[in-house]
Every structure is written in C-alpha cells, then in structure tokens.
Design an enzyme around this catalytic site. Structure first.
Site, short mmCIF file in Angstrom:
data_model
loop_
_atom_site.label_atom_id
_atom_site.label_comp_id
_atom_site.label_asym_id
_atom_site.label_seq_id
_atom_site.Cartn_x
_atom_site.Cartn_y
_atom_site.Cartn_z
CE LYS A 1 13.19 160.59 39.47
NZ LYS A 1 11.83 160.03 39.53
CE LYS B 1 14.81 163.17 47.17
NZ LYS B 1 13.86 163.33 46.06
CE LYS C 1 9.64 155.35 47.09
NZ LYS C 1 8.60 155.83 46.17
P1 TYM Z 1 7.58 159.67 45.61
O1 TYM Z 1 6.96 158.36 45.34
O2 TYM Z 1 8.99 159.89 45.20
O3 TYM Z 1 7.50 159.99 47.16
C1 TYM Z 1 6.29 159.92 47.90
C2 TYM Z 1 6.21 161.05 48.89
O4 TYM Z 1 7.33 161.03 49.79
C3 TYM Z 1 7.95 162.31 49.83
N1 TYM Z 1 9.39 162.14 50.10
C4 TYM Z 1 10.06 162.75 51.08
N2 TYM Z 1 9.67 163.60 52.04
C5 TYM Z 1 10.61 164.02 52.91
N3 TYM Z 1 11.90 163.62 52.87
C6 TYM Z 1 12.34 162.76 51.93
N4 TYM Z 1 13.62 162.37 51.90
C7 TYM Z 1 11.40 162.28 50.98
N5 TYM Z 1 11.48 161.43 49.92
C8 TYM Z 1 10.25 161.36 49.40
C9 TYM Z 1 7.67 162.91 48.47
O5 TYM Z 1 7.79 164.32 48.48
C10 TYM Z 1 6.26 162.44 48.20
O6 TYM Z 1 5.32 163.29 48.82
N6 TYM Z 1 5.75 162.58 41.96
C11 TYM Z 1 5.46 161.98 43.25
C12 TYM Z 1 4.25 161.04 43.22
C13 TYM Z 1 2.99 161.63 42.71
C14 TYM Z 1 2.14 162.57 43.36
C15 TYM Z 1 1.03 162.75 42.51
C16 TYM Z 1 2.23 163.23 44.59
C17 TYM Z 1 2.38 161.33 41.52
N7 TYM Z 1 1.21 162.00 41.40
C18 TYM Z 1 0.00 163.64 42.85
C19 TYM Z 1 1.18 164.12 44.93
C20 TYM Z 1 0.10 164.31 44.06
C21 TYM Z 1 6.65 161.15 43.69
O7 TYM Z 1 7.44 160.72 42.89
O8 TYM Z 1 6.66 160.84 45.01
#
Ligand code: TYM
Length: 330
Positions: free
Chosen positions: A112, A195, A198
């Site tokens: 990023k 992947k 968003k």
């Molecule tokens: P975020 O908001 O980017 O995504 C939310 C969840 O979706 C999963 N994900 C995917 N899984 C499979 N294939 C994909 N293409 C794909 N894109 C996204 C992510 O792995 C995630 O589980 N840092 C985290 C948010 C967070 C968090 C936490 C998660 C903050 N605190 C504590 C678990 C525990 C994030 O940016 O997810």
C-alpha cells in the site's frame, strides 16, 4: 464456547463476493458454535484518505450488510471499532512491544505504501497491524475467520501475544487464524492472477451492485482459450475461480460441477453462476435497503453491541495496564 472475533473495513459502498466467501460466510456460520464478536473497523478505514460523509455512510451500510447476511445481534456482538476506546488504548501498548523492522516487514503495508509513496502514506497505515492485533487480543480470541491476505497480520498478532505473555505473565489468549482453503483467496474476474479487492472495481463482484452489472461482469469474466471446464488453478485460474464461486454459492462440490459441465462451454458455466449470484444478492439487497431506511435503529443496535464489547475489552485493558506498571485510575 470458544471466542471468535473478526473485522471488516468500511472502505467501499459494498462488500464483494471475496469478502463474503473468504470471511463473512464463516462469520455467520460461527455464530452457532462460538461466542462471536464482529466489528466494522472504522479506525482502520482512516489510515487512507476518506471523506467523512462517505465513512459515515459506509460504516452504516457495512453493518446493514452484515445484518442482512445473517449476523444476529442477539447471538453475536456486532459493533463499530471506534465506539470501543480500549482498541486504540491497547494498540499503543502493543506498538511499544513491536520492533520497527518487524512492522516494516508487513507485506500489506509495503504494497500500500509503495502504491501511494512514502510521503503520502500515513503513520496509521504503518501501525495498522498493531491496531488489528489489539482488536483480536482485547477479546481473548481463540479463532479469527479471515481470508489468506490477513495471515501475516495474524502471525504478528500471535507473536505479540506470546511476547507479552512471556514478559509479563499470561495475559492474552494466543489466537489461531481460521482460513478455509477453498475460499481463502477469491480472484479478480478481469485479472484472474490478482486477488479480488475493493480497489479493483471492474473485477470485483459487489454484493450491492445493480444485478445487471454483475451479470455482465460474470459473462465477460476472463477465462482461457481452451474449452474444457476443469479446476486447475495453475493453468486455468479464471475458470477455476468461476468454479469456486459457483461451488460455494450453490453448495455443489467442484468434482460434481466438473461432471455436470463435461462437454459444455464456458458460457453455460457463466450463465449458471450469473443466476445463482442473482438469486443470492436480490433478497440481500432488499434487506439492506430496509435496514438503511432506519439508520436510527441501526445505530441503536451498534451502540448496544459496543456496550457489550466494552465490558470484555476493558477487562483485558485493565489487566494490561496493570501488568506494564500504569497506576490504577481508581
Ligand atoms: P478487509 O476489510 O480488507 O477484508 C475483510 C475480510 O475479507 C477477506 N477478503 C478476502 N477473502 C478471500 N478472497 C478475497 N479476494 C478477499 N478480499 C478480502 C479478508 O481477508 C478479510 O477477512 N485488516 C482487515 C480487517 C481487520 C480485522 C481485524 C480482521 C481489522 N481488525 C481483526 C480480523 C480481525 C482487513 O483489512 O480486511
């Protein structure tokens, strides 16, 4: 019941099917068997520039999608991260126990910050993983359902928990990632090597997008020049991704799909996926619309969740503050 916690960023107007299959589907299922805490991580969302009105809207629409997908606030604790101050308080303590080099090795930060340049990347983007560790450790979490892209952050969280426990005595549960192999990484429809994310609008299948648009995206998904419908991630990433999506959304195994589509073309596979996806999102979109019509009720549900979350997180924080030697506030 084992404790589970997970979070999702409110950084877009809609979740995509990768979020759903990689994580949210497991969130819903785990409510039955776990003591579940689920959070919309608005503090994480401001690590990159975001308009305040957009953030407010996206936080609500994120919560509405979680409810519409089946998160039940009577069984799980659903809350917004910024409403539980212990997360930021604990993250400071964890940051002070994280090496600068250790944090610098986080690949998501490196990607990023490389994209926007060091001068335009916030310090919050750098400390993001320690805030995530705080989210998890504050709840004595045993399992964290996430997609593959979060594995390294989970590894850091485990290291921090073990380090803290070794130095101050047992304080944190050491959490395990819960990552389902089949859906750990859903790929972009236009670029099957990447992947689904968003930030790739054309290739991400959004749950709240107009159905017509999603059908079009599915029908123009990149495949390959062969004809055979067969799961082969290495040589046929596009077709394999479509098979994964159809398999999980329809509850049919991949070998069954391969048999069913023997001798048929990619158009047939895409047609069925378009149908199954439409059937999935149509009632979901309707329910999200209803929930968004009553933002006061939505805010009330979230405030109630934050109240429950605070009780658990504050207890961990009090223990941590005491262990590091802070004076009790009385
Ligand atoms: P975020 O908001 O980017 O995504 C939310 C969840 O979706 C999963 N994900 C995917 N899984 C499979 N294939 C994909 N293409 C794909 N894109 C996204 C992510 O792995 C995630 O589980 N840092 C985290 C948010 C967070 C968090 C936490 C998660 C903050 N605190 C504590 C678990 C525990 C994030 O940016 O997810």
């Amino acid at each position: 019941r084992p404790r589970v916690l997970s979070g999702i960023q409110p950084t877009a107007d809609s979740f995509h099917v990768g979020n759903y299959l990689g994580a949210l589907k497991q969130w819903v299922a785990m409510q039955e068997t776990h003591d579940a805490f689920y959070t919309v991580v608005d503090l994480h969302a401001i690590t990159v520039e975001i308009d305040p009105a957009a953030l407010r809207h996206r936080t609500r629409v994120s919560a509405a999608q979680l409810l519409a997908l089946g998160i039940d606030p009577r069984r799980s604790t659903l809350f917004v991260q910024s409403q539980v101050p212990a997360h930021t308080q604990l993250s400071w303590v964890l940051e002070c126990h994280t090496g600068f080099g250790e944090a610098s090795r986080m690949t998501q930060f490196k990607d990023k910050s490389a994209r926007s340049g060091a001068d335009r990347s916030s310090v919050g983007l750098f400390t993001y993983p320690m805030l995530m560790a705080a989210d998890i450790l504050a709840y004595q979490t045993q399992q964290v359902p996430v997609g593959e892209d979060q594995r390294q952050h989970l590894e850091l969280t485990r290291n921090l928990a073990q380090r803290f426990n070794a130095r101050y005595g047992r304080t944190f549960q050491v959490p395990e990632p819960y990552i389902l192999a089949e859906t750990a990484k859903i790929y972009d429809l236009t670029e099957p090597a990447a992947k689904m994310s968003k930030s790739s609008p054309g290739g991400a299948l959004d749950l709240l997008a107009p159905v017509k648009q999603s059908v079009k995206q599915i029908k123009s998904a990149v495949t390959d020049t062969e004809r055979e419908i067969r799961y082969d991630e290495e040589h046929k990433p596009g077709v394999s991704n479509l098979l994964t999506l159809l398999s999980v959304l329809s509850g049919t195994s991949i070998p069954d799909l391969e048999n069913r589509y023997a001798g048929k073309g990619y158009g047939d596979l895409k047609g069925e996926l378009a149908e199954v996806f439409t059937d999935f999102v149509t009632p979901l979109q309707q329910r999200v619309g209803e929930l968004m019509d009553d933002p006061a009720e939505l805010d009330r549900v979230l405030a109630e969740g934050a109240g429950k979350a605070r009780q658990v997180a504050d207890a961990t924080l009090a223990d941590v503050y005491d262990k590091v030697g802070f004076l009790a506030a009385g």
